[in-house]
Design a protein around this motif. Structure first.
Motif, PDB file in Angstrom:
ATOM      1  N   GLN A 163     -17.493 -27.416 -16.798  1.00 42.96           N
ATOM      2  CA  GLN A 163     -16.145 -27.096 -17.307  1.00 42.96           C
ATOM      3  C   GLN A 163     -15.279 -28.174 -16.938  1.00 42.96           C
ATOM      4  OE1 GLN A 163     -15.351 -23.780 -18.807  1.00 42.96           O
ATOM      5  NE2 GLN A 163     -13.303 -24.908 -19.366  1.00 42.96           N
ATOM      6  N   SER A 183      -8.858 -22.354 -15.703  1.00 42.05           N
ATOM      7  CA  SER A 183      -9.011 -23.041 -16.662  1.00 42.05           C
ATOM      8  C   SER A 183      -8.254 -22.590 -18.048  1.00 42.05           C
ATOM      9  CB  SER A 183     -10.358 -23.674 -16.949  1.00 42.05           C
ATOM     10  OG  SER A 183     -10.418 -24.517 -17.993  1.00 42.05           O
ATOM     11  N   GLN A 185      -9.557 -23.246 -20.701  1.00 39.02           N
ATOM     12  CA  GLN A 185     -10.619 -23.297 -21.604  1.00 39.02           C
ATOM     13  C   GLN A 185     -11.373 -22.022 -21.327  1.00 39.02           C
ATOM     14  OE1 GLN A 185     -12.461 -27.047 -20.991  1.00 39.02           O
ATOM     15  NE2 GLN A 185     -11.242 -27.943 -22.372  1.00 39.02           N
ATOM     16  N   LEU A 186     -11.268 -21.290 -20.334  1.00 43.58           N
ATOM     17  CA  LEU A 186     -12.168 -19.988 -19.843  1.00 43.58           C
ATOM     18  C   LEU A 186     -11.691 -18.866 -20.579  1.00 43.58           C
ATOM     19  CD1 LEU A 186     -12.685 -20.302 -15.881  1.00 43.58           C
ATOM     20  CD2 LEU A 186     -14.272 -20.694 -17.735  1.00 43.58           C
TER      21      LEU A 186
END
Length: 186
Positions: A163, A183, A185-186
């Motif tokens: 990640q 994050s 992006q999670l």
């Protein structure tokens, strides 16, 4: 006090010999801004550090190390600088340690913990967590208090997980680890 500190270090993680520069700083007018101190410096060439990245190094590699120790008061904070990678703060008479990666300054925690903070370009967690396997508590293996981390990592690797741009919060409990990842992006 130096032999006391050296006796607490995990010697199985360091191997070899290196040159050491010793400087004693005794100002004419000691005070809060001008303290008496002993400064130990080395490029660590000749010493292998058997830790996972980013802290480990081969014996042939050079990495500057600087340890600043107050001479007049054991309750003052010792400072350690390892390359531009990290700086640390500790007191030899207490179970409080702080390690800060990247720019910024390590600040001693209030509780008896090893506090890790700052920013890393890259971190692979697996080898670090394997160092603790079979012991349960860091304190049992290395004589240091439990770990508490809050670190920003540009690229994190953990098992098959990878990640980018992540905030890692990790705390060592009696027989387990507790953590949180944040994050976009999670």
């Amino acid at each position: 006090r130096l032999p006391d500190i050296a006796s607490q270090l995990p010697t199985d993680l360091v191997e070899g010999e290196a040159a050491l520069d010793i400087e004693v700083d005794i100002p004419r007018n000691p005070g809060p801004q001008h303290r008496q101190q002993l400064i130990l410096s080395s490029d660590l060439k000749g010493i292998a550090i058997k830790l996972p990245a980013p802290l480990g190094k081969a014996a042939n590699d050079s990495r500057p190390l600087r340890l600043v120790m107050p001479l007049n008061n054991s309750k003052e904070t010792f400072r350690l600088h390892y390359d531009e990678l990290l700086n640390a703060a500790f007191r030899p008479d207490a179970d409080r340690l702080a390690i800060h990666f990247g720019p910024g300054k390590a600040e001693l925690p209030e509780q008896a913990v090893l506090k890790i903070s700052g920013q890393l370009e890259q971190l692979t967690l697996d080898p670090w967590l394997q160092m603790d396997s079979g012991k349960g508590k860091t304190e049992d293996k290395f004589g240091i208090p439990p770990l508490r981390a809050d670190v920003h990592v540009d690229k994190l690797h953990f098992r098959q997980f990878e990640q980018d741009d992540i905030q890692l919060k990790l705390e060592q409990l009696t027989n387990s680890w507790q953590g949180q990842l944040q994050s976009k992006q999670l």
